[in-house]
Enzyme design. Sequence first.
Site, PDB file in Angstrom:
ATOM      1  N   ASP A  29      -5.206   8.176  63.105  1.00 63.06           N
ATOM      2  CA  ASP A  29      -4.559   8.549  64.355  1.00 63.06           C
ATOM      3  C   ASP A  29      -3.053   8.433  64.209  1.00 63.06           C
ATOM      4  O   ASP A  29      -2.512   7.336  64.079  1.00 63.06           O
ATOM      5  CB  ASP A  29      -5.022   7.629  65.495  1.00 63.06           C
ATOM      6  CG  ASP A  29      -4.321   7.994  66.797  1.00 63.06           C
ATOM      7  OD1 ASP A  29      -4.564   9.110  67.288  1.00 63.06           O
ATOM      8  OD2 ASP A  29      -3.502   7.190  67.291  1.00 63.06           O
ATOM      9  N   TYR A  41       5.375   8.233  65.937  1.00 58.97           N
ATOM     10  CA  TYR A  41       5.265   7.104  65.003  1.00 58.97           C
ATOM     11  C   TYR A  41       6.143   7.286  63.765  1.00 58.97           C
ATOM     12  O   TYR A  41       6.327   6.356  62.983  1.00 58.97           O
ATOM     13  CB  TYR A  41       3.805   6.873  64.570  1.00 58.97           C
ATOM     14  CG  TYR A  41       2.823   6.717  65.717  1.00 58.97           C
ATOM     15  CD1 TYR A  41       3.260   6.372  66.999  1.00 58.97           C
ATOM     16  CD2 TYR A  41       1.458   6.911  65.530  1.00 58.97           C
ATOM     17  CE1 TYR A  41       2.371   6.254  68.048  1.00 58.97           C
ATOM     18  CE2 TYR A  41       0.564   6.781  66.583  1.00 58.97           C
ATOM     19  CZ  TYR A  41       1.023   6.467  67.835  1.00 58.97           C
ATOM     20  OH  TYR A  41       0.143   6.348  68.874  1.00 58.97           O
ATOM     21  N   LYS A  61      -0.264  13.746  67.705  1.00 58.98           N
ATOM     22  CA  LYS A  61       0.114  14.004  69.109  1.00 58.98           C
ATOM     23  C   LYS A  61       1.495  14.639  69.253  1.00 58.98           C
ATOM     24  O   LYS A  61       2.391  14.376  68.444  1.00 58.98           O
ATOM     25  CB  LYS A  61       0.109  12.674  69.883  1.00 58.98           C
ATOM     26  CG  LYS A  61      -1.086  11.812  69.606  1.00 58.98           C
ATOM     27  CD  LYS A  61      -1.113  10.529  70.400  1.00 58.98           C
ATOM     28  CE  LYS A  61      -2.135   9.570  69.821  1.00 58.98           C
ATOM     29  NZ  LYS A  61      -1.643   8.751  68.697  1.00 58.98           N
ATOM     30  N   HIS A  83       0.604  13.722  74.076  1.00 60.59           N
ATOM     31  CA  HIS A  83       0.696  12.251  74.011  1.00 60.59           C
ATOM     32  C   HIS A  83       0.706  11.594  75.405  1.00 60.59           C
ATOM     33  O   HIS A  83       0.021  10.597  75.638  1.00 60.59           O
ATOM     34  CB  HIS A  83       1.962  11.871  73.233  1.00 60.59           C
ATOM     35  CG  HIS A  83       1.900  10.532  72.578  1.00 60.59           C
ATOM     36  ND1 HIS A  83       2.505  10.259  71.380  1.00 60.59           N
ATOM     37  CD2 HIS A  83       1.314   9.363  72.950  1.00 60.59           C
ATOM     38  CE1 HIS A  83       2.290   8.992  71.045  1.00 60.59           C
ATOM     39  NE2 HIS A  83       1.575   8.437  71.993  1.00 60.59           N
TER      40      HIS A  83
END
Length: 326
Positions: free
Chosen positions: A45, A50, A79, A112
């Site tokens: 994921d 990130y 996302k 997201h």
Amino acid sequence: MAQSTVKLASGYEMPLVGFGLWKVPAAQAADTVYNAIKAGYRCFDGAYDYQNEKEAGEGVRRAIKEGLVRREDIFVMTKLWNNYHRREHALAMAKAQNEAWGLGYIDLYLIHFPVALKYIETEKRRYPAWWMDDAGTVEPDNVPIRETWEALETVVDMGVAHAIGVSNFQAQSLYDIQRYARHPISALQIEHHPYLAQLDLVALAQEHNIVVTAYSSFGPQSFMELPGIFSKRAKDTEPLLETAVVKSLAGKHGKTPAQILLRWATQRGVAVIPKSNNAARLAQNLDVLSFDLTLDELESISGLDKGLRFNDPGFYLPNYPLRIFA
Ligand code: NAD
């Protein structure tokens, strides 16, 4: 062993247990992902937010190159961040993120958060991600979710993603998207742990064939390490892993408290994506399908629910609260 995958509305299978990449430093992401694949993980994921997609993709490619897995054995979800909700930006970001992973396609692409923020040129983007400037300004943009959802449908049409879904959405927007969706909402990723069980939302999703993925399955644990206001609620809360209910079930089943929390989700058909950099924990977090809790035990864990949310931009953006969960 219980079923280890769930079928998405798109027709593709998704593993019930995956590995979460939030807070995995970019410099370690390739090795972390490669080692996770060696440990048996097949699902990852990620998110543009990130900032480790390229490196995570390198880890997967290394494993493929060495013959450990084939591309089709791996499931990558990632996302779209809030600043890229406009159609043209969403399309460009999906392509760029797909290229960063370098695996040909994304298995599942999610919006997201249900909030559009002003577009920022990728090069000018600053971190942490909610703010436009050093003063901490948060600037919403006038982009309806429908525009973003329809852009994601185009991403599927282009073959960039196999399936699409949403994260941090609640009932009203799910019902709304379903009124116009050309491609199904395959998945809903939400904060889900016994302190924030959201059982109605999970039921709604499952009734509509939307696979729920739980994030932050250990509740406050993940937020403890964040600075300032981001960890405030976590620091004021008893660790879930140390509650009497969870500890006693761990003792009874000969499992760790973490495994009990993950099984509480997976046994109810909810996928999990725990994150750990520690080899022993990595292995135990994957082994959460091989035992069963009784209905009473599941309910006793759900009884810890107190509607306590840790990932709440209505709380941690005090000057510009985005009360999306109100
Ligand atoms: P998590 O619940 O996986 O917890 C991680 C924390 O628990 C870390 O401190 C880790 O050291 C510890 N831990 C891991 N395994 C353990 C074990 N077996 N025993 C004891 N402690 C253990 O938290 P998370 O990272 O917040 O959530 C998992 C993933 O969910 C993220 O990495 C990310 O991919 C995703 N996520 C998504 C969103 C979203 O908005 N969609 C938000 C947060 C997280």
